[in-house]
Design a protein around this motif. Structure first.
Motif, PDB file in Angstrom:
ATOM      1  N   GLU A 221       5.990  -1.627  37.004  1.00  0.00           N
ATOM      2  CA  GLU A 221       7.332  -1.052  37.089  1.00  0.00           C
ATOM      3  C   GLU A 221       7.599  -0.483  38.483  1.00  0.00           C
ATOM      4  N   SER A 222       6.622   0.176  39.056  1.00  0.00           N
ATOM      5  CA  SER A 222       6.823   0.769  40.385  1.00  0.00           C
ATOM      6  C   SER A 222       6.962  -0.291  41.464  1.00  0.00           C
ATOM      7  N   MET A 223       6.418  -1.476  41.222  1.00  0.00           N
ATOM      8  CA  MET A 223       6.550  -2.538  42.214  1.00  0.00           C
ATOM      9  C   MET A 223       8.001  -2.942  42.418  1.00  0.00           C
ATOM     10  N   ARG A 224       8.847  -2.732  41.437  1.00  0.00           N
ATOM     11  CA  ARG A 224      10.269  -3.044  41.617  1.00  0.00           C
ATOM     12  C   ARG A 224      10.864  -2.173  42.721  1.00  0.00           C
ATOM     13  N   TYR A 225      10.446  -0.925  42.798  1.00  0.00           N
ATOM     14  CA  TYR A 225      10.945  -0.022  43.841  1.00  0.00           C
ATOM     15  C   TYR A 225      10.336  -0.364  45.197  1.00  0.00           C
ATOM     16  N   VAL A 226       9.071  -0.750  45.184  1.00  0.00           N
ATOM     17  CA  VAL A 226       8.436  -1.160  46.436  1.00  0.00           C
ATOM     18  C   VAL A 226       9.107  -2.413  46.987  1.00  0.00           C
ATOM     19  N   GLN A 227       9.438  -3.341  46.109  1.00  0.00           N
ATOM     20  CA  GLN A 227      10.131  -4.551  46.556  1.00  0.00           C
ATOM     21  C   GLN A 227      11.508  -4.224  47.119  1.00  0.00           C
ATOM     22  N   ALA A 228      12.187  -3.237  46.515  1.00  0.00           N
ATOM     23  CA  ALA A 228      13.486  -2.827  47.053  1.00  0.00           C
ATOM     24  C   ALA A 228      13.327  -2.251  48.455  1.00  0.00           C
TER      25      ALA A 228
ATOM     26  N   GLY B 128      20.602  -0.198  40.049  1.00  0.00           N
ATOM     27  CA  GLY B 128      20.039  -1.057  39.014  1.00  0.00           C
ATOM     28  C   GLY B 128      18.602  -0.752  38.665  1.00  0.00           C
ATOM     29  N   LEU B 129      18.026   0.286  39.246  1.00  0.00           N
ATOM     30  CA  LEU B 129      16.621   0.624  38.997  1.00  0.00           C
ATOM     31  C   LEU B 129      16.473   1.955  38.263  1.00  0.00           C
ATOM     32  N   ASP B 130      17.528   2.414  37.617  1.00  0.00           N
ATOM     33  CA  ASP B 130      17.469   3.704  36.942  1.00  0.00           C
ATOM     34  C   ASP B 130      16.902   3.625  35.536  1.00  0.00           C
ATOM     35  N   ARG B 131      16.423   2.472  35.098  1.00  0.00           N
ATOM     36  CA  ARG B 131      15.776   2.304  33.797  1.00  0.00           C
ATOM     37  C   ARG B 131      14.680   1.264  33.941  1.00  0.00           C
ATOM     38  N   PRO B 132      13.725   1.238  32.982  1.00  0.00           N
ATOM     39  CA  PRO B 132      12.628   0.274  33.086  1.00  0.00           C
ATOM     40  C   PRO B 132      13.121  -1.155  32.959  1.00  0.00           C
ATOM     41  N   SER B 133      12.260  -2.067  33.319  1.00  0.00           N
ATOM     42  CA  SER B 133      12.601  -3.482  33.227  1.00  0.00           C
ATOM     43  C   SER B 133      12.652  -3.922  31.767  1.00  0.00           C
TER      44      SER B 133
ATOM     45  N   ALA C 176     -12.681   4.562  25.284  1.00  0.00           N
ATOM     46  CA  ALA C 176     -11.401   4.116  24.716  1.00  0.00           C
ATOM     47  C   ALA C 176     -10.226   4.758  25.444  1.00  0.00           C
ATOM     48  N   LEU C 177     -10.321   6.067  25.719  1.00  0.00           N
ATOM     49  CA  LEU C 177      -9.231   6.752  26.403  1.00  0.00           C
ATOM     50  C   LEU C 177      -9.072   6.266  27.838  1.00  0.00           C
ATOM     51  N   SER C 178     -10.195   6.040  28.535  1.00  0.00           N
ATOM     52  CA  SER C 178     -10.128   5.550  29.910  1.00  0.00           C
ATOM     53  C   SER C 178      -9.508   4.160  29.965  1.00  0.00           C
ATOM     54  N   ASP C 179      -9.894   3.312  28.993  1.00  0.00           N
ATOM     55  CA  ASP C 179      -9.332   1.968  28.979  1.00  0.00           C
ATOM     56  C   ASP C 179      -7.835   1.997  28.686  1.00  0.00           C
ATOM     57  N   LEU C 180      -7.407   2.897  27.797  1.00  0.00           N
ATOM     58  CA  LEU C 180      -5.983   2.999  27.485  1.00  0.00           C
ATOM     59  C   LEU C 180      -5.185   3.482  28.694  1.00  0.00           C
ATOM     60  N   ARG C 181      -5.698   4.469  29.393  1.00  0.00           N
ATOM     61  CA  ARG C 181      -4.997   4.965  30.582  1.00  0.00           C
ATOM     62  C   ARG C 181      -4.919   3.885  31.659  1.00  0.00           C
ATOM     63  N   ALA C 182      -5.955   3.097  31.807  1.00  0.00           N
ATOM     64  CA  ALA C 182      -5.937   2.012  32.794  1.00  0.00           C
ATOM     65  C   ALA C 182      -4.883   0.969  32.445  1.00  0.00           C
ATOM     66  N   ARG C 183      -4.770   0.649  31.166  1.00  0.00           N
ATOM     67  CA  ARG C 183      -3.771  -0.337  30.757  1.00  0.00           C
ATOM     68  C   ARG C 183      -2.353   0.202  30.957  1.00  0.00           C
ATOM     69  N   ILE C 184      -2.145   1.469  30.627  1.00  0.00           N
ATOM     70  CA  ILE C 184      -0.820   2.067  30.852  1.00  0.00           C
ATOM     71  C   ILE C 184      -0.532   2.154  32.349  1.00  0.00           C
ATOM     72  N   GLY C 185      -1.563   2.475  33.134  1.00  0.00           N
ATOM     73  CA  GLY C 185      -1.383   2.528  34.585  1.00  0.00           C
ATOM     74  C   GLY C 185      -0.972   1.190  35.160  1.00  0.00           C
ATOM     75  N   MET C 186      -1.527   0.111  34.630  1.00  0.00           N
ATOM     76  CA  MET C 186      -1.137  -1.223  35.094  1.00  0.00           C
ATOM     77  C   MET C 186       0.319  -1.521  34.745  1.00  0.00           C
ATOM     78  N   LEU C 187       0.733  -1.068  33.566  1.00  0.00           N
ATOM     79  CA  LEU C 187       2.142  -1.243  33.203  1.00  0.00           C
ATOM     80  C   LEU C 187       3.051  -0.495  34.166  1.00  0.00           C
ATOM     81  N   PHE C 188       2.670   0.725  34.496  1.00  0.00           N
ATOM     82  CA  PHE C 188       3.493   1.532  35.410  1.00  0.00           C
ATOM     83  C   PHE C 188       3.441   0.983  36.834  1.00  0.00           C
ATOM     84  N   ASP C 189       2.308   0.397  37.198  1.00  0.00           N
ATOM     85  CA  ASP C 189       2.238  -0.226  38.527  1.00  0.00           C
ATOM     86  C   ASP C 189       3.217  -1.390  38.629  1.00  0.00           C
TER      87      ASP C 189
END
Length: 673
Positions: free
Chosen positions: A640-647, A539-544, A625-638
Motif C-alpha cells: 500500500e505504501s508503494m503507491r505513495y512512493v510511486q507518486a 486519489g490516495l486517501d483510501r486503500p487500494s 505465529a505472532l511474528s509471522d502474522l506481523r510480517a504478512r501484515i507488514g508486506m500488505l502495508f508495504d
C-alpha cells in the motif's frame, strides 16, 4: 567627440570612445612634421631647459621616472629609446624628448582599460594552451549534462523560478557559452532589447538602411527574432553554432514560430558585429519575453532601447539589473526625447544610472523626430553608427567586450548553479519528509493492530459468537479423543469451518480498518506539510481495491502456517499424551483465540491449551505465529505504501546526488578557468 564636427545636443551624455575623442596636440603635430624646425617661441622657451646637451642620458631617464607612476605603457619604451637619436640630430633636443610624452595620451584610456581587464579575464585568451581549452570545454560539458537532467517535481515556493532558471542556464550554455568558447573569432553579437513600443525595429532598420524588421503601431510588432550582419559574416550565423537552437528562415511569417531566426545580410553594417532585433521584454505574449531573454543570454553586448516617457518603468530597470548581474557589456539608447525637455530628462536619467552604479555605460540620445518608411533620419543614428564602426575596426576592443561578457556569464554561474542545487536540496528534503510521513502512518497502523491483538478486541462480535457455539456444542470435547478409544480421526465440522472463516474475517477487518486510517493520515500529513503534497495525494486517501483480496489470502496462509506449527512443534506433554490425542486444526483454532483474547475471552480453556502443549512449547509457537502474522501484515502495508512512493517518483524529484553533481561541476569549472 571630434572637434571638427558640430557638437550634438546629447554629446554630454555620450561616453563611448571614438577614435577622435581626444584630438592630437597641434604643437605635437608640428614637431612631427617639421622635425628640427619647431616654432621660434617654443624653441626660445626650450633653450634654457636644454643647457647640458651632453647629459642626454639623464634626460632620457627622467621621463621614465615621471612616466612610471602614470601608466608604464610598453609602447612608450621604443619612443623613449629613440629620443636620444632624435635629440642628437635636432637643434632642440628637449622638444624632441618631451613630445613623445604627449603622443600616447589619447591612447592611454584604451591601453589602460584593455591590459588589466585582459589579464584578469582568464577565459578566451588567444594564448590559451590546448590542454587548458580542453579542460574548460570538458568542465562546461559536464555542467551542461548536470543541468540538462534536472527536474523540480514538487510545486514548492520558488520551484517555478528554479525551472525557468534551469531552462535559461541550459539554453545559455548551448546557444552562447559553448559556441563562444569554441569560436573565438566569431563576430560580436549585439542584441537590441527593450520594452514595448520603444522603437527597436525602427533603430535596426535605420542602421541597416533598409526595412529588415517590421514596424508598426500594433503591439507586439516583432514576433520572430531578426539578425542583420555583414555578408562576409553571414556564414557564422547561418551555419555556425551560435543560436544553434533556432531554425533559420529567410523572412518572418506567422507560421514560423518563436523558435525561428531570420538572418538578413547587409553591407551597411560593418563586418565583425551583428545586430539582433528581439521581441519585447514586457510583451503580453508569454513566449515573446521568454525568447527575448533567451536572446539576451546568447549576446555578447546589449543595446537597451527605451523612451523618454518610459525609462523609469520597472521593465527597463529589471533589464538593467539583469545586465548588471550577468556582467554584460551594455549601451543605452534613449529615444523620443523632446527638445524642450532634453536637458531635464537627461539629467534625471543620468542621475538614476549613477545611483544604480551604471553611470559609465555608453549612452545615446535620439530626439523626437519623424519616422519615414520605418526609419529614423540618418543624423539621429550617426553616433551609434560610429560606435559600431569603432567596435568593428578595433579587434582588440571587440575581443575585450566579448571576453568581459563571457566572463560575466561564467561568473554568474558561481551563484546561479549553487542556487539550483539548493532548490534541489529543498526538493529532496521535502520528498524525504513526505516519504517519512508514509512510513510513520503505516508503522502507526501496525502498532494499532498489535494493541488490538493484546486487548482482545479481535474476539468479539461474530468471532465470539462462533467460538461460543463451537465450545458449547461439544465439538471442542470431541476434538480431543482418549487413546483407549482408538486413533484420532480428523473432523471438520461445519462449526469448525465457520469458526475459522469468522476468525479470518475478523483479522481482515482489523487490517483494512488500520490501512484506512493510515491512508487518511498520510494525506492529512501531506496536505499540512506542502501544497504539493495535496496534489500528489489525489486519489490516495483510501486503500487500494486489492487490499481486501490480498489480506484474505495472507490470513488464510497464516492460519495454515499456525496449524502446521501446532502439528510439528506442538508436542503434548508426556503425561497427557499417553491418554489424549488432539486434532491439530481444532487445536490451532483454540490457540488463535487464546492468543487474541487477551485472557478475557469467555470460555477459553487457557489451562487446557497450556496442559496440552506445555508452557515452553506454547510460548515458542505463540512467538513464531505472532511474528509471522506481523510480517504478512507488514508486506500488505508495504504494498500500500508503494503507491505513495510511486507518486513521489512520478513527480520527477531527483535524488541527493543531483545537487552534489551541481556543486562539483561548479568547482570543476572554476578550476578549469
Amino acid at each position: 567627440m571630434d572637434d571638427e564636427r558640430g557638437e550634438s545636443p546629447g554629446e554630454q551624455t555620450l561616453s563611448f570612445r571614438a577614435l577622435t575623442d581626444l584630438p592630437p596636440d597641434e604643437d605635437t603635430a608640428q614637431v612631427d612634421e617639421t622635425g628640427d624646425q619647431p616654432p621660434e617661441p617654443e624653441a626660445a622657451t626650450d633653450e634654457p631647459e636644454s643647457e647640458p646637451p651632453p647629459e642626454e642620458p639623464q634626460a632620457e631617464s627622467a621621463p621614465e621616472e615621471s612616466e612610471a607612476p602614470e601608466s608604464a605603457e610598453p609602447e612608450a619604451a621604443p619612443e623613449e629609446s629613440e629620443a636620444p637619436e632624435a635629440a642628437a640630430e635636432s637643434a632642440v633636443p628637449e622638444a624632441a624628448s618631451e613630445e613623445p610624452e604627449a603622443e600616447p595620451a589619447p591612447e592611454e584610456p584604451e591601453a589602460g582599460d584593455a591590459e588589466p581587464e585582459a589579464a584578469a579575464g582568464g577565459v578566451l585568451e588567444e594564448e590559451l594552451p590546448p590542454e587548458a581549452a580542453e579542460a574548460l570545454m570538458s568542465a562546461l560539458g559536464a555542467l551542461r549534462e548536470s543541468v540538462a537532467g534536472l527536474r523540480f517535481g514538487l510545486d514548492l515556493p520558488g520551484a517555478a523560478e528554479a525551472k525557468q532558471e534551469c531552462a535559461d542556464l541550459l539554453a545559455q550554455l548551448e546557444d552562447y557559452v559553448l559556441p563562444r568558447v569554441r569560436l573565438k573569432t566569431a563576430p560580436a553579437l549585439i542584441v537590441i532589447a527593450g520594452s514595448t513600443g520603444a522603437g527597436k525595429s525602427t533603430l535596426v532598420n535605420s542602421l541597416a538602411e533598409r526595412n529588415v524588421s517590421r514596424t508598426g503601431v500594433r503591439r507586439p510588432t516583432t514576433g520572430v527574432p531578426v539578425l542583420i550582419c555583414h555578408p562576409d559574416d553571414e556564414k557564422w550565423f547561418v551555419e555556425g553554432e551560435l543560436l544553434g537552437g533556432l531554425r533559420r528562415i529567410d523572412k518572418p511569417s506567422s507560421a514560423a514560430g518563436m523558435r525561428s531566426l531570420v538572418v538578413v545580410p547587409t553591407e551597411k553594417l560593418p563586418q565583425g558585429v551583428a545586430l539582433l532585433d528581439t521581441p519585447d521584454i514586457d510583451s503580453v505574449v508569454e513566449e515573446h519575453h521568454e525568447i527575448a531573454h533567451r536572446m539576451l543570454d546568447a549576446a555578447d553586448l546589449w543595446i537597451f532601447v527605451t523612451t523618454a516617457a518610459r525609462y523609469a518603468d520597472a521593465p527597463a530597470w529589471n533589464l538593467l539589473r539583469l545586465a548588471k548581474e550577468r556582467g554584460a557589456r551594455l549601451a543605452i539608447v534613449l529615444s523620443r526625447v523632446q527638445t524642450k525637455a532634453r536637458d531635464v530628462v537627461l539629467k534625471h536619467f543620468v542621475r538614476m544610472l549613477t545611483e544604480y552604479g551604471m553611470g559609465e555605460i555608453d549612452r545615446f540620445v535620439i530626439s523626437e523626430s519623424k519616422v519615414a518608411d520605418g526609419r529614423l533620419p540618418d543624423s539621429e543614428v550617426t553616433d551609434l553608427r560610429l560606435w559600431l564602426a569603432e567596435l568593428s575596426v578595433d579587434e582588440a576592443r571587440r575581443a575585450l567586450a566579448v571576453k568581459e561578457t563571457l566572463n560575466g556569464v561564467l561568473d554568474s554561474f558561481r551563484t546561479r548553479v549553487p542556487a539550483l542545487a539548493r532548490h534541489l536540496e529543498t526538493q529532496v528534503a521535502v520528498r524525504g519528509e513526505l516519504r517519512s510521513d508514509v512510513d510513520a502512518a503505516f508503522l502507526g497502523a501496525l502498532t494499532e493492530i498489535d494493541k488490538a491483538f493484546r486487548s482482545g478486541a479481535l474476539v468479539h462480535g461474530e468471532v465470539l459468537a462462533r467460538w461460543q457455539d463451537f465450545s458449547g456444542s461439544g465439538d471442542l470435547m470431541r476434538s480431543l479423543q482418549l487413546r483407549k478409544r482408538g486413533g484420532a480421526g480428523k473432523q471438520d465440522s461445519e462449526r469448525i469451518i465457520a469458526f475459522r472463516a469468522a476468525l479470518r474475517a475478523g483479522l481482515e477487518s482489523v487490517i483494512v480498518a488500520a490501512a484506512n486510517r493510515a491512508c487518511e493520515e498520510v494525506i492529512a500529513r501531506w496536505r499540512h506539510r506542502a501544497e504539493a503534497g495535496a496534489t500528489l495525494g489525489e486519489g490516495l486517501d483510501r486503500p487500494s481495491d486489492e487490499l481486501m483480496r490480498h489480506a484474505s489470502r495472507a490470513i488464510a496462509a497464516w492460519q495454515e502456517h499456525v496449524t502446521e506449527l501446532v502439528r510439528t512443534e506442538g508436542v503434548a506433554k508426556r503425561s497427557v499424551s499417553k491418554l489424549v490425542s488432539f486434532d491439530p486444526d481444532s487445536l490451532s483454532l483454540i490457540f488463535m483465540v487464546a492468543m487474541f483474547s487477551g485472557g478475557r475471552a469467555e470460555g477459553v480453556p487457557h489451562r487446557l491449551v497450556k496442559a496440552l502443549l506445555g508452557a515452553e512449547s506454547l510460548r515458542g509457537i505463540g512467538a513464531k505465529a505472532l511474528s509471522d502474522l506481523r510480517a504478512r501484515i507488514g508486506m500488505l502495508f508495504d504494498e500500500e505504501s508503494m503507491r505513495y512512493v510511486q507518486a513521489l517518483d512520478s513527480a520527477g524529484i531527483p535524488d541527493e546526488s543531483a545537487a552534489t553533481r551541481l556543486y562539483q561541476a561548479t568547482y570543476n569549472l572554476e578550476v578549469a578557468r
